[in-house]
Write a protein that holds these residues in place. Structure first.
Motif, PDB file in Angstrom:
ATOM      1  N   PHE A 167       0.818  -1.215   0.000  1.00 26.47           N
ATOM      2  CA  PHE A 167       0.000   0.000   0.000  1.00 26.47           C
ATOM      3  C   PHE A 167       0.855   1.270   0.000  1.00 26.47           C
ATOM      4  O   PHE A 167       0.336   2.365  -0.169  1.00 26.47           O
ATOM      5  N   THR A 168       2.165   1.107   0.178  1.00 31.56           N
ATOM      6  CA  THR A 168       3.049   2.271   0.269  1.00 31.56           C
ATOM      7  C   THR A 168       3.002   3.108  -0.997  1.00 31.56           C
ATOM      8  O   THR A 168       3.078   4.342  -0.948  1.00 31.56           O
ATOM      9  N   GLY A 169       2.873   2.447  -2.137  1.00 30.56           N
ATOM     10  CA  GLY A 169       2.818   3.177  -3.394  1.00 30.56           C
ATOM     11  C   GLY A 169       1.684   4.183  -3.421  1.00 30.56           C
ATOM     12  O   GLY A 169       1.833   5.309  -3.916  1.00 30.56           O
ATOM     13  N   HIS A 170       0.542   3.813  -2.880  1.00 32.29           N
ATOM     14  CA  HIS A 170      -0.601   4.723  -2.824  1.00 32.29           C
ATOM     15  C   HIS A 170      -0.272   5.959  -1.968  1.00 32.29           C
ATOM     16  O   HIS A 170      -0.610   7.087  -2.345  1.00 32.29           O
ATOM     17  N   VAL A 171       0.375   5.726  -0.829  1.00 25.84           N
ATOM     18  CA  VAL A 171       0.736   6.829   0.067  1.00 25.84           C
ATOM     19  C   VAL A 171       1.754   7.748  -0.598  1.00 25.84           C
ATOM     20  O   VAL A 171       1.649   8.984  -0.519  1.00 25.84           O
ATOM     21  N   VAL A 172       2.725   7.158  -1.273  1.00 28.61           N
ATOM     22  CA  VAL A 172       3.769   7.952  -1.929  1.00 28.61           C
ATOM     23  C   VAL A 172       3.176   8.802  -3.055  1.00 28.61           C
ATOM     24  O   VAL A 172       3.564   9.962  -3.247  1.00 28.61           O
ATOM     25  N   ILE A 173       2.238   8.259  -3.797  1.00 32.07           N
ATOM     26  CA  ILE A 173       1.569   9.042  -4.846  1.00 32.07           C
ATOM     27  C   ILE A 173       0.852  10.243  -4.231  1.00 32.07           C
ATOM     28  O   ILE A 173       0.935  11.366  -4.749  1.00 32.07           O
ATOM     29  N   ALA A 174       0.155  10.012  -3.127  1.00 36.01           N
ATOM     30  CA  ALA A 174      -0.561  11.103  -2.464  1.00 36.01           C
ATOM     31  C   ALA A 174       0.398  12.182  -1.968  1.00 36.01           C
ATOM     32  O   ALA A 174       0.156  13.384  -2.161  1.00 36.01           O
ATOM     33  N   LEU A 175       1.503  11.775  -1.339  1.00 38.89           N
ATOM     34  CA  LEU A 175       2.472  12.744  -0.852  1.00 38.89           C
ATOM     35  C   LEU A 175       3.121  13.501  -2.007  1.00 38.89           C
ATOM     36  O   LEU A 175       3.359  14.713  -1.916  1.00 38.89           O
ATOM     37  N   GLY A 176       3.410  12.785  -3.087  1.00 35.11           N
ATOM     38  CA  GLY A 176       4.009  13.431  -4.246  1.00 35.11           C
ATOM     39  C   GLY A 176       3.102  14.496  -4.844  1.00 35.11           C
ATOM     40  O   GLY A 176       3.543  15.606  -5.171  1.00 35.11           O
ATOM     41  N   LEU A 177       1.819  14.171  -4.978  1.00 38.88           N
ATOM     42  CA  LEU A 177       0.872  15.151  -5.505  1.00 38.88           C
ATOM     43  C   LEU A 177       0.746  16.353  -4.573  1.00 38.88           C
ATOM     44  O   LEU A 177       0.631  17.502  -5.029  1.00 38.88           O
ATOM     45  N   ALA A 178       0.761  16.100  -3.269  1.00 38.25           N
ATOM     46  CA  ALA A 178       0.684  17.206  -2.315  1.00 38.25           C
ATOM     47  C   ALA A 178       1.890  18.132  -2.445  1.00 38.25           C
ATOM     48  O   ALA A 178       1.757  19.359  -2.368  1.00 38.25           O
TER      49      ALA A 178
END
Length: 249
Positions: A167-178
């Protein structure tokens, strides 16, 4: 302490391997985009998340300085989102180079995180980010900077420890977009300083670059914006693919 440090280090090391690409749906992506905007635009949330953008900004200066052989005097951070990176250089180009790489860096890091998240390198991105933040303690020169950096390290460590690798990939995508949204917000704030808050020009990297090179500050702001736009373009490639696939279903 070792009960936590051992598993944390193991998770950091194990993150340096490619995992299956996350199955990101169009609905999830739209929700993530909204959340990225929510943490980066309203003042209440920006008060806290903006500190991560400031840390990223100052680390950009620091890494650019080290790339050109400059001596890094230290980094100072404040709760008002201001920061200072002190470097010592014998030439003009190294000083200009390190001064430039502040505002564009949150966008570049954000794009790298989005790409990593979509391509199965989310755990690696999280591990690298955690290690960089831990290493940055060596250069922090004020108590508030230590507190801000500690909070960032703590958040990253908790994500590394408790977010399942798949699930880390989902979190990293969210942080990257932020961070990408944060880069745009910071550019808007910089432009406002030059248009309406000229009493604060001494805090502007674009103004410092103008003084060092005689190139107008507006040119430097446009160059910052060009790098940030390029970062958005990179990040939008996998996003557009997901949204297009979702629309065709």
């Amino acid at each position: 302490m070792t009960d936590v440090a051992g598993p944390l280090w193991q998770r950091i090391v194990s993150g340096f391997s490619q995992s299956p690409s996350p199955d990101v749906t169009a609905t999830e992506l739209l929700i993530v985009i909204v959340l990225a905007t929510v943490v980066s635009l309203p003042r209440a949330s920006w008060r806290y998340f903006g500190l991560l953008a400031t840390v990223t900004h100052e680390l950009g200066h620091a890494f650019a300085a080290l790339m050109t052989g400059q001596r890094l005097g230290g980094i100072r951070l404040s709760l008002d989102h201001s920061g200072t990176t002190t470097t010592y250089s014998r030439g003009r180009f190294p000083a200009v180079w390190s001064t430039f790489w502040g505002y564009p860096v949150p966008g570049i890091v954000g794009a790298a995180m989005v790409w990593s998240g979509f391509n199965g390198w989310g755990p690696a991105a999280m591990s690298v980010g955690t290690m960089i933040l831990v290493g940055s303690f060596l250069f922090i020169r004020n108590a508030m900077g230590l507190l801000i950096t500690f909070a960032a390290v703590l958040c990253c460590s908790l994500l590394v420890l408790f977010v399942p690798p798949h699930f880390t990939g989902h979190v990293v995508i969210a942080l990257g977009l932020a961070l990408l949204v944060a880069a745009v917000r910071d550019l808007a704030k910089l432009s406002n300083v030059h248009l309406r808050r000229r009493d604060r020009l001494s805090t502007s990297d674009a103004h410092l670059l103008y003084r060092a090179t005689s190139v107008p500050a507006v040119i430097w702001i446009l160059l910052f914006a060009a790098v940030v736009c390029g970062s958005w373009w990179v990040a939008l490639q996998p996003i557009a693919h997901v949204l297009a696939a979702g629309g065709s279903q």
